[in-house]
Enzyme design. Sequence first.
Site, PDB file in Angstrom:
ATOM      1  N   GLY A 167      26.071  29.380 -19.120  1.00  0.00           N
ATOM      2  CA  GLY A 167      25.592  30.478 -19.955  1.00  0.00           C
ATOM      3  C   GLY A 167      26.030  31.864 -19.536  1.00  0.00           C
ATOM      4  N   ARG A 214      33.117  32.021 -34.956  1.00  0.00           N
ATOM      5  CA  ARG A 214      32.139  32.818 -34.205  1.00  0.00           C
ATOM      6  C   ARG A 214      31.718  34.113 -34.919  1.00  0.00           C
ATOM      7  NH1 ARG A 214      32.438  34.666 -29.825  1.00  0.00           N
ATOM      8  NH2 ARG A 214      30.417  33.970 -29.065  1.00  0.00           N
ATOM      9  N   CYS A 259      38.470  30.941 -48.602  1.00  0.00           N
ATOM     10  CA  CYS A 259      37.868  31.447 -49.835  1.00  0.00           C
ATOM     11  C   CYS A 259      36.402  31.747 -49.615  1.00  0.00           C
ATOM     12  CB  CYS A 259      38.035  30.433 -50.943  1.00  0.00           C
ATOM     13  SG  CYS A 259      39.753  30.062 -51.226  1.00  0.00           S
TER      14      CYS A 259
HETATM   15  N1  LLP Z   1      25.312  23.358 -20.252  1.00  0.00           N
HETATM   16  C1  LLP Z   1      24.665  23.023 -21.381  1.00  0.00           C
HETATM   17  C2  LLP Z   1      23.647  21.983 -21.324  1.00  0.00           C
HETATM   18  C3  LLP Z   1      24.977  23.669 -22.593  1.00  0.00           C
HETATM   19  O1  LLP Z   1      24.314  23.331 -23.692  1.00  0.00           O
HETATM   20  C4  LLP Z   1      25.981  24.654 -22.615  1.00  0.00           C
HETATM   21  C5  LLP Z   1      26.340  25.329 -23.863  1.00  0.00           C
HETATM   22  C6  LLP Z   1      26.645  24.956 -21.412  1.00  0.00           C
HETATM   23  C7  LLP Z   1      26.282  24.302 -20.247  1.00  0.00           C
HETATM   24  C8  LLP Z   1      27.739  25.962 -21.334  1.00  0.00           C
HETATM   25  O2  LLP Z   1      27.354  27.231 -21.734  1.00  0.00           O
HETATM   26  P1  LLP Z   1      28.393  28.441 -21.576  1.00  0.00           P
HETATM   27  O3  LLP Z   1      28.614  28.633 -20.087  1.00  0.00           O
HETATM   28  O4  LLP Z   1      29.640  28.045 -22.259  1.00  0.00           O
HETATM   29  O5  LLP Z   1      27.719  29.565 -22.213  1.00  0.00           O
HETATM   30  N2  LLP Z   1      29.077  28.050 -29.747  1.00  0.00           N
HETATM   31  C9  LLP Z   1      28.345  29.112 -29.088  1.00  0.00           C
HETATM   32  C10 LLP Z   1      27.875  28.693 -27.707  1.00  0.00           C
HETATM   33  C11 LLP Z   1      27.055  27.411 -27.696  1.00  0.00           C
HETATM   34  C12 LLP Z   1      26.692  26.973 -26.304  1.00  0.00           C
HETATM   35  C13 LLP Z   1      26.183  25.573 -26.280  1.00  0.00           C
HETATM   36  N3  LLP Z   1      25.827  25.079 -24.995  1.00  0.00           N
HETATM   37  C14 LLP Z   1      29.225  30.360 -29.037  1.00  0.00           C
HETATM   38  O6  LLP Z   1      30.345  30.320 -29.520  1.00  0.00           O
HETATM   39  O7  LLP Z   1      28.801  31.388 -28.552  1.00  0.00           O
END
Ligand code: LLP
Length: 433
Positions: free
Chosen positions: A246, A328, A359
């Site tokens: 995150g 996004r 579109c």
């Molecule tokens: N661990 C778990 C259990 C997760 O659900 C996620 C992301 C991560 C790690 C990795 O998170 P990161 O470090 O990438 O923030 N599509 C959205 C983000 C969705 C994140 C889903 N889970 C966007 O484009 O901002």
Amino acid sequence: MPGPWPLNAERDADGVLHVGGVSVTDLARDHGTPLWVVDEGDLRERCRRYVSGFPGVEVAYASKAWCTVGILQIVDDEGLLVDVASEGELHTALVAGIDPAKLIHHGNNKGESELDRALEVGLGRIVVDSFDELERLERLAAARDTVAQVWLRITPGIDAHTHEYVRTGHDDAKFGFTLSLGLADQAMLAARDLDHVEVVGIHAHIGSQIFGTDPFIANADVCLELMARWRDEHGVTLTELNLGGGMGIRYTHEDHPVEVSRYGKAVLEAVSDACGRLDFPRPRLVVEPGRAIVGPSTLTLYEVGTVKPLPGLTTWVSVDGGMGDNIRPALYDAVHEVMLASRASAVEPRSVTVVGKHCESGDLVREHAPLPGDLAVGDLLAVAATGAYTASMASNYNRLPRPGAVLVKDGQAHELLRRETLDDLVSRDVPVR
Ligand code: LLP
């Protein structure tokens, strides 16, 4: 230049953008547009910063950010574990040749075949998300006469103040066992009675694109307090803790994410303080960034196809991709920095809105982008920080073929992902006459 751009991006004397020593005009000529351009040096450097910024902690790459064989092989080379969240991601990791013991399996609704494949290949850790899954896993592991080592996914009740769609740690979430409702305790007690599921740790991921260290510190505190309480109340001492991912990244020059080393220091201090205070043995620690590993390494190249100035209103600039290759902006109001990449311009910037060719009015690339006033058809635009959650969330809306991707390094470009062809688009269609 860097800011939100890959570490090895720079303009040459004529103002042409180069990434990893290759000019974007050559890339567009040889590989077409839209194109994801991945700076291999940047990607490897982000992995290394996590490994060195979190001493004594295992770093898992959350492959949902971008799951292709080549990316997984690079992060594996750099010593990261890999988190998968579906049978498709698991399959990709196995095809990439990753040792199943280095895989972590997530998901709030893992199916029978998915869990069974995980057990069959001897996947490292399964993160159990619900009571239904606990029961399913016990049954499948019993049938294979094995014991699954799992983490329980806890919903820790932390509000990470990020976009509503990417928050996961607050109480009323679809993921995990809500701590405040007593469900985490119930899950641990239920698992204790199972013969084929062994709970060895907990997992808590609080959301995505988080700036600041406080939510992560709070997460570490909540998790360790829970582990200490289970020891005191139930005599159960868990030895592993996954604090999730995150960590936020820079999409524009205005974003100021926390340095990896500061983030690592804050989390490690929080863990050792809590362990000291609670007299709890330091667990095996895992973090699982996705976006922060792959996001900044990549830019998307588009070619401008139309420029439509509406007097007194907006100047609309249309490019040859859009929401099909980057959802996004439409989904999260995300703002990615944009630049004219194929030449220099001394003309004053003006505010334009860059849109895709789908579109749909919501098909935005970037609203109010300051781009040179002489922007013209045929120019190449680069969009920053598109390595995470763009290719992995791409669609064929309007039957646009999904872009290809190239890996650039030391003046060489290698294909990482083949561009879809028109025939690919109809390859699953079954005629009815
Ligand atoms: N661990 C778990 C259990 C997760 O659900 C996620 C992301 C991560 C790690 C990795 O998170 P990161 O470090 O990438 O923030 N599509 C959205 C983000 C969705 C994140 C889903 N889970 C966007 O484009 O901002």
